[in-house]
Scaffold this active site. Structure first.
Site, PDB file in Angstrom:
ATOM      1  N   ARG A 229       0.871  -1.480  -0.139  1.00  7.98           N
ATOM      2  CA  ARG A 229      -0.130   0.002  -0.013  1.00  7.98           C
ATOM      3  C   ARG A 229       0.732   1.397  -0.111  1.00  7.98           C
ATOM      4  O   ARG A 229       1.809   1.426   0.855  1.00  7.98           O
ATOM      5  CB  ARG A 229      -0.882   0.143   1.179  1.00  7.98           C
ATOM      6  CG  ARG A 229      -2.120  -0.530   1.033  1.00  7.98           C
ATOM      7  CD  ARG A 229      -3.154  -0.217   0.112  1.00  7.98           C
ATOM      8  NE  ARG A 229      -4.275  -1.082   0.011  1.00  7.98           N
ATOM      9  CZ  ARG A 229      -4.505  -2.163  -1.134  1.00  7.98           C
ATOM     10  NH1 ARG A 229      -3.400  -2.475  -1.750  1.00  7.98           N
ATOM     11  NH2 ARG A 229      -5.680  -2.395  -1.080  1.00  7.98           N
ATOM     12  N   GLU A 258      -3.382   7.358  -6.028  1.00 11.98           N
ATOM     13  CA  GLU A 258      -3.290   6.718  -7.321  1.00 11.98           C
ATOM     14  C   GLU A 258      -4.712   7.293  -8.081  1.00 11.98           C
ATOM     15  O   GLU A 258      -5.560   7.372  -7.700  1.00 11.98           O
ATOM     16  CB  GLU A 258      -3.609   5.323  -7.003  1.00 11.98           C
ATOM     17  CG  GLU A 258      -2.414   4.736  -6.358  1.00 11.98           C
ATOM     18  CD  GLU A 258      -2.381   3.238  -6.061  1.00 11.98           C
ATOM     19  OE1 GLU A 258      -3.579   2.670  -6.422  1.00 11.98           O
ATOM     20  OE2 GLU A 258      -1.793   2.538  -5.468  1.00 11.98           O
ATOM     21  N   HIS A 276      -0.547  -0.335  -9.862  1.00  7.86           N
ATOM     22  CA  HIS A 276      -1.361  -1.158  -8.861  1.00  7.86           C
ATOM     23  C   HIS A 276      -1.586  -2.375  -9.664  1.00  7.86           C
ATOM     24  O   HIS A 276      -2.773  -2.849  -9.628  1.00  7.86           O
ATOM     25  CB  HIS A 276      -2.341  -0.348  -8.312  1.00  7.86           C
ATOM     26  CG  HIS A 276      -2.875  -0.888  -6.836  1.00  7.86           C
ATOM     27  ND1 HIS A 276      -3.184  -0.060  -6.030  1.00  7.86           N
ATOM     28  CD2 HIS A 276      -2.953  -2.166  -6.536  1.00  7.86           C
ATOM     29  CE1 HIS A 276      -3.909  -0.948  -4.974  1.00  7.86           C
ATOM     30  NE2 HIS A 276      -3.572  -2.051  -5.261  1.00  7.86           N
TER      31      HIS A 276
END
Ligand SMILES: NC(=O)C1=CN([C@@H]2O[C@H](COP(=O)(O)OP(=O)(O)OC[C@H]3O[C@@H](n4cnc5c(N)ncnc54)[C@H](O)[C@@H]3O)[C@@H](O)[C@H]2O)C=CC1
Ligand SMILES: O=C(O)CCC(=O)C(=O)O
Length: 525
Positions: A229, A258, A276
């Site tokens: 994370r 993000e 991601h």
């Protein structure tokens, strides 16, 4: 029909358990797609893009369950969901292998400058000397957080001849031995590892775990990885340590925000990044979508859910054992609330026999849900029961006793407040069902279901007859009737059950009868 909104891109094949179920209508589209009115949505499925905030939950009054097709639930306001009684489930292991493989791929790519070399060749150049790398073999990998993904990464690193040192405050030495890794302190991992990879959830404790202070303890030339994370490694501190040449490079799959936009880390050559992608494989997406879709269907079918964040997890076996007591506890909560129609600031549940062997905290929550059902506006269930009790200043206690009063089990509830207390006791008899065996100290025996009337009266001749006469005059059929008293001529109680609820007019007439002290109606499912 349950309305299910699959927001974010969720693999359709994985939604099959819901798509093939006649009780569900599934819509695949973003929160703002307008495919279904948010007010009507019963279940919401998300990945990491949709932020399930308190405001979003407020706009979804019918919402009962949120399914996260993945591990991290940091995009869901769990506290807000819990307060509203909304169950949150995730798919904790469906993407473990994919994320561990991605982390490993990032580590190898980082050590061999693969993305940089790739871009170089694509741009028409051939600078072999610019991309001299390092072997993984013989290096020490420091893993922070040895859960599902951390352990899979450890296995792969060992297969490549790396040694693995781990920091995880919740890991036992025995488990570390089984996994063949060396458990160590955080400082020791920082000081000795050639490569450090973080695999913890993002929590208050892990936010900024690798910061200016802790990064300064690492070896000069260390490489860092974050495929967990954004935020676990402080991004500004990392950029600084790379710029001063202390950190040799970093591989990042995740960012604090993000997409990261115009971020200082993106302009550094020794930082390699992916958007991601840890869980972005066909296999992982099918796994996680199937897992949450199955959980949501189980939830609506009143079957156990295995991976709830805000409900205790239970196997099918345990669920089957607890289910009858769960129903009994909920009904007892309602009975106590209705019979003792007064202010309460303490509720104590006492369990004995086979009931005491179960997950009693779950039963106590069910009991509270029943207790609050007709008292407050908010929908109360096992998810928010404790929170609501606290908010309303009700102290909740739980005890276990060896005294089963001659039964195989008992569940006893005492509600008290303003110097008064009311106790009800129930039991569950195998092949027979639930029974209430004591109310306010009176021995009694009735099945807790349907339309009930609880009457406190004086034990005098004619009282029972008068009640029967009024009901008969109104053409009301008494289905069952139970009486209890402590001593002849003293206080007594009656519990009657009917096929349909009594009218207010009838209740007023019954209340006006001589020797009647109080009358309370109880409606149970
Ligand atoms: N990049 C991606 O696409 C994906 C990222 N993830 C993220 O990876 C992380 C790990 O996932 P899993 O291994 O499935 O979780 P897990 O719950 O199995 O493991 C987490 C481990 O972190 C440890 N931990 C907790 N607090 C710690 C602390 N303060 N210091 C050190 N260790 C601590 C726990 O004891 C546990 O062993 C999560 O943040 C998850 O959201 C998961 C899947 C995909
Ligand atoms: O949905 C995704 O791809 C993100 C996966 C992830 O980060 C997680 O499962 O925690």
């Amino acid at each position: 029909m349950f309305q299910v909104l699959a927001a974010d891109s969720i693999k359709e094949q994985g939604l099959q358990p819901l798509l093939e179920w006649k009780q569900a209508q599934v819509y695949s589209g973003g929160i703002d797609s307008g495919l279904v009115s948010l007010e009507k949505v019963d279940a919401l499925l998300v990945r990491s893009a949709t932020k399930v905030t308190a405001e979003l939950l407020d706009s979804m009054p019918s919402l009962k369950i949120v399914g996260r097709a993945g591990v991290g639930v940091d995009n869901i306001d769990i506290t807000a969901a819990t307060k509203r009684g909304i169950v949150v489930v995730n798919a904790p292991d469906g993407n473990t292998i994919s994320t561990a493989e991605h982390t490993f791929a990032m580590m190898a790519a980082l050590m061999r400058n693969i993305p940089q070399a790739h871009a170089n060749v694509k741009s028409g150049q051939w600078n072999r000397n610019q991309f001299i790398g390092n072997e993984l073999y013989g290096k020490m990998l420091g893993i922070v957080g040895l859960g599902r993904i951390g352990s899979e990464l450890a296995k792969r690193a060992k297969a490549f001849g790396m040694s693995v040192k781990v920091y995880d405050p919740f890991l036992t030495t025995e488990r570390a031995e089984v996994l063949g890794v060396q458990l160590s302190t955080f400082d020791n991992v920082l000081q000795e590892a050639d490569i450090i990879s973080v695999h913890t959830p993002l929590t208050k404790e892990t936010n900024g775990l690798l910061n200016e202070r802790t990064l300064s303890k690492t070896k000069k030339g260390v490489y860092l990885l974050n495929c967990a994370r954004g935020g676990i490694i402080d991004e500004m501190a990392l950029a600084h340590f790379i710029e001063i040449g202390h950190v040799a490079g970093a591989a990042l799959d995740v960012f604090k925000v993000e997409p990261p936009g115009d971020h200082p880390l993106l302009s550094l050559d020794s930082v390699i990044v992916t958007p991601h992608l840890g869980a972005s494989t066909r296999e992982a997406q099918l796994n996680v979508a199937t897992q949450v879709a199955t959980e949501i269907r189980s939830f609506f079918e009143n079957k156990p859910v295995a991976n709830s964040i805000n409900l205790p997890a239970m196997s099918k076996d345990i669920y089957e054992k607890i289910q009858p007591f769960h129903q009994l506890a909920k009904q007892m909560g309602k009975i106590v609330s209705e019979c003792h129609n007064k202010g309460v600031n303490e509720l104590t549940a006492t369990y004995s026999g086979t009931a005491a062997e179960l997950e009693t905290s779950y039963l106590t929550k069910a009991l509270l849900a029943g207790f609050f059902e007709n008292r407050i506006e908010v929908k109360v269930n096992e998810v928010n029961a404790i929170h609501i009790a606290k908010e309303r200043g009700i102290m909740v206690g739980e005890k276990v006793t060896g005294n089963s009063f001659g039964y195989a089990n008992t569940v006893t509830v005492t509600a008290s407040g303003d110097g008064e207390a009311f106790t009800a006791r129930g039991t569950y008899i195998d092949h027979y069902g639930p029974r209430i065996v004591s109310l306010d100290g009176f021995n009694i025996d009735f099945h807790p279901s349907g339309n009930l009337l609880y009457i406190q009266h004086m034990d005098r001749p004619g009282v029972i007859g008068n009640v029967g006469r009024i009901l008969g005059d109104h053409d009301v059929n008494i289905a069952t009737m139970q009486v209890g008293r402590k001593e002849a001529g003293g206080e007594a109680i009656m519990v009657l059950s009917f096929d349909k609820p009594l009218s207010d007019e009838m209740l007023t007439k019954l209340e006006s009868l001589q020797d009647i002290v109080t009358i309370n109606t109880i409606t149970l499912s």
